[in-house]
Write an enzyme that holds these catalytic residues in place. Structure first.
Site, PDB file in Angstrom:
ATOM      1  N   ALA A 184      -4.386 109.394  23.213  1.00 35.50           N
ATOM      2  CA  ALA A 184      -5.255 108.887  22.617  1.00 35.50           C
ATOM      3  C   ALA A 184      -4.125 108.182  21.508  1.00 35.50           C
ATOM      4  O   ALA A 184      -5.186 107.090  21.639  1.00 35.50           O
ATOM      5  CB  ALA A 184      -6.384 110.280  21.724  1.00 35.50           C
ATOM      6  N   TYR A 209     -11.593 105.423  20.769  1.00 34.20           N
ATOM      7  CA  TYR A 209     -12.437 105.393  19.521  1.00 34.20           C
ATOM      8  C   TYR A 209     -12.031 104.155  18.968  1.00 34.20           C
ATOM      9  O   TYR A 209     -10.979 103.781  19.120  1.00 34.20           O
ATOM     10  CB  TYR A 209     -11.480 106.339  19.055  1.00 34.20           C
ATOM     11  CG  TYR A 209     -12.373 106.927  17.292  1.00 34.20           C
ATOM     12  CD1 TYR A 209     -13.994 107.897  17.490  1.00 34.20           C
ATOM     13  CD2 TYR A 209     -11.852 106.910  16.681  1.00 34.20           C
ATOM     14  CE1 TYR A 209     -14.534 107.438  16.448  1.00 34.20           C
ATOM     15  CE2 TYR A 209     -12.187 106.635  15.389  1.00 34.20           C
ATOM     16  CZ  TYR A 209     -13.875 107.530  14.855  1.00 34.20           C
ATOM     17  OH  TYR A 209     -14.374 107.484  13.485  1.00 34.20           O
ATOM     18  N   ASN A 211     -10.803 103.382  15.973  1.00 29.55           N
ATOM     19  CA  ASN A 211      -9.090 103.130  15.302  1.00 29.55           C
ATOM     20  C   ASN A 211      -8.465 103.290  16.680  1.00 29.55           C
ATOM     21  O   ASN A 211      -7.184 102.984  16.059  1.00 29.55           O
ATOM     22  CB  ASN A 211      -9.379 103.732  14.198  1.00 29.55           C
ATOM     23  CG  ASN A 211      -8.463 105.186  13.977  1.00 29.55           C
ATOM     24  OD1 ASN A 211      -8.921 105.966  15.498  1.00 29.55           O
ATOM     25  ND2 ASN A 211      -8.800 105.979  13.178  1.00 29.55           N
ATOM     26  N   LYS A 212      -8.597 103.253  17.182  1.00 27.69           N
ATOM     27  CA  LYS A 212      -7.536 103.500  18.429  1.00 27.69           C
ATOM     28  C   LYS A 212      -7.074 102.351  19.002  1.00 27.69           C
ATOM     29  O   LYS A 212      -7.424 100.729  18.228  1.00 27.69           O
ATOM     30  CB  LYS A 212      -8.297 104.320  19.461  1.00 27.69           C
ATOM     31  CG  LYS A 212      -8.645 105.966  19.056  1.00 27.69           C
ATOM     32  CD  LYS A 212      -6.989 106.427  18.726  1.00 27.69           C
ATOM     33  CE  LYS A 212      -7.413 107.865  18.258  1.00 27.69           C
ATOM     34  NZ  LYS A 212      -8.330 108.916  18.616  1.00 27.69           N
ATOM     35  N   THR A 213      -5.310 101.661  19.911  1.00 22.86           N
ATOM     36  CA  THR A 213      -5.023 101.050  19.902  1.00 22.86           C
ATOM     37  C   THR A 213      -5.816 100.092  21.001  1.00 22.86           C
ATOM     38  O   THR A 213      -5.803  98.847  20.941  1.00 22.86           O
ATOM     39  CB  THR A 213      -4.059 101.196  20.892  1.00 22.86           C
ATOM     40  OG1 THR A 213      -4.271 101.681  21.948  1.00 22.86           O
ATOM     41  CG2 THR A 213      -2.892 101.492  19.899  1.00 22.86           C
TER      42      THR A 213
END
Ligand SMILES: *Cc1c(COP(=O)(O)O)cnc(C)c1O
Length: 411
Positions: A184, A209, A211-213
């Site tokens: 994740a 999601y 706020n992910k990279t």
């Protein structure tokens, strides 16, 4: 946690700040903990999807999967788009046949999604402590936790730095365990020069999601080289519908016909989300380079403060820098909670990754866990905070966070 909206306290604080000082020209705007970087290409692709009339899973989800395999650079892989990493992890364990009576080992220092999917299937989670430097799974603790019931291990590439996959894979092979990587945080991350997703694991799961990279709002990707796992995950991703079952025997099936072969799930990724993913993926390396540069700036600015800075990647490896996690040194003049308060007072959002699973009521009570059983995770938790790190930040934003930390820690 990774997914929570601003806490009530924080929202009250933001409101209070803007209510009492609405027109203070010297007041800097609130610097959020995380923000996605969505460009015109993403917006145009979403609009194109909306105009096309095909908004759920279709050609864009398929293209995102193909692009993902191309990104990883290994055509023997199959990528299966899903509507969250949680869904992908669940599908992975289901396809591996994990069920009641089985045990799956993972770390206490993760988001609950890693462990909850084990419980969905009626199997049990064996939580182990972390390596104190990387906060990835402690490989010796993993090996010591293996029992005859153990079926799989789920390493987490904490903050975007690879877990010690060489040793983990060797131990798993020796004990006949499956390996499902929770990636994740790990797009793009390398381990011994190989991109996470291309290692010799059974399944790797990425998260998109908010706020992910890279982000699709909500979304995930299951990656595997095993054709049987891929086939099962595809069936279970969409209600247990199997098309191959009759395609093999009947050339002419009417378009309305389908067969249900299992009680599947509703885990497909929409084309609206995939439209974002196609363009986010094209920018994944540029985003990583930007985060790495900002992380290096933090490293330089914070070096003389009573802080333990995040570990660097192994020589020659790529760190995704999903998170920049600092820990208070033993001689720091204030505690973690006070430091977070001071940052909020300076208009800076931060977070904690993670409240370890052994402290949450469900996990604590289900497995009768004590903090003393996880001394490394517990110690890190008590002294850690994650400060903002995302591609839209400017150098001035990093300097502002560093200055606020300096003021709080040096008085
Ligand atoms: C975000 C996250 C997940 C869950 O991802 P979703 O796409 O939100 O389901 C799982 N594990 C870790 C370590 C995460 O940070």
């Amino acid at each position: 946690m990774c997914g929570s909206p601003p806490s009530k306290l924080l929202r009250a604080r933001i409101t209070a700040m803007s209510a009492t000082e609405p027109s203070d020209p010297n007041k800097l705007p609130f610097l959020p903990f995380a923000l996605p970087e969505i460009g015109e290409a993403e917006i145009a692709e979403v609009v194109d999807t909306l105009r096309s009339g095909w908004v759920t899973t279709g050609p864009k989800a398929r293209r995102f999967e193909q692009d993902f395999v191309a990104f990883l650079g290994d055509p023997s892989l199959e990528a299966i788009a899903v509507n969250s990493a949680t869904a992908g992890l669940h599908l992975a364990l289901e396809a591996l046949g994990i069920g009641p009576g089985d045990e799956v080992i993972t770390t206490t220092h993760t988001f609950t999604a890693t462990a909850e999917v084990v419980r969905y299937l009626g199997a049990d989670v064996k939580l182990v402590d972390v390596d104190p430097a990387t906060l990835c799974i402690d490989v010796d603790a993993f090996e010591a936790a293996i029992t005859p019931r153990t079926k799989a291990v789920m390493p987490v590439h904490y903050a975007g730095r690879a877990a010690d996959m060489g040793r983990i894979a060797a131990i798993a092979r020796r004990h006949g365990l499956k390996v499902v990587e929770d990636a994740a945080h790990a797009l793009p991350t390398t381990c011994d020069g190989q991109l996470i997703g291309t290692l010799d694991s059974d399944v790797t799961v990425f998260s998109f999601y908010a706020n992910k990279t890279i982000t699709t709002g909500e979304g995930g990707m299951l990656v595997t080289r095993d054709a049987a796992i891929a086939a099962r995950a595809k069936v279970m991703r969409l209600h247990g519908i199997n098309r191959d079952a009759f395609d093999r025997f009947t050339a002419k099936v009417p378009s309305w016909y389908y067969e249900i072969v299992a009680p599947g799930f509703k885990y497909n990724l929409t084309d609206i989300a995939a439209a974002l993913g196609i363009h986010q993926l094209q920018r994944a390396h540029a985003f990583q380079q930007r985060r790495a540069a900002l992380a290096a700036r933090y490293d330089a600015l914070l070096a003389d403060l009573p802080l333990i800075l995040p570990p660097q990647p192994a020589a020659g490896d790529t760190h995704a820098w999903h998170l920049y996690v600092i820990r208070l040194a033993e001689d720091a003049p204030i505690g973690r909670d006070a430091l977070i308060e001071a940052l909020y007072a300076a208009g800076i959002g931060c977070s904690v990754h993670y409240i370890p699973l052994h402290l949450h009521p469900y996990w604590r009570e289900r497995y009768d866990l004590q903090a003393e059983d996880f001394p490394k995770s517990q110690h890190a938790y008590e002294r850690m905070l994650s400060i903002p790190l995302y591609s839209r930040m400017t150098e001035a934003d990093v300097d502002r966070v560093a200055t606020a930390l300096r003021q709080a820690l040096r008085g």
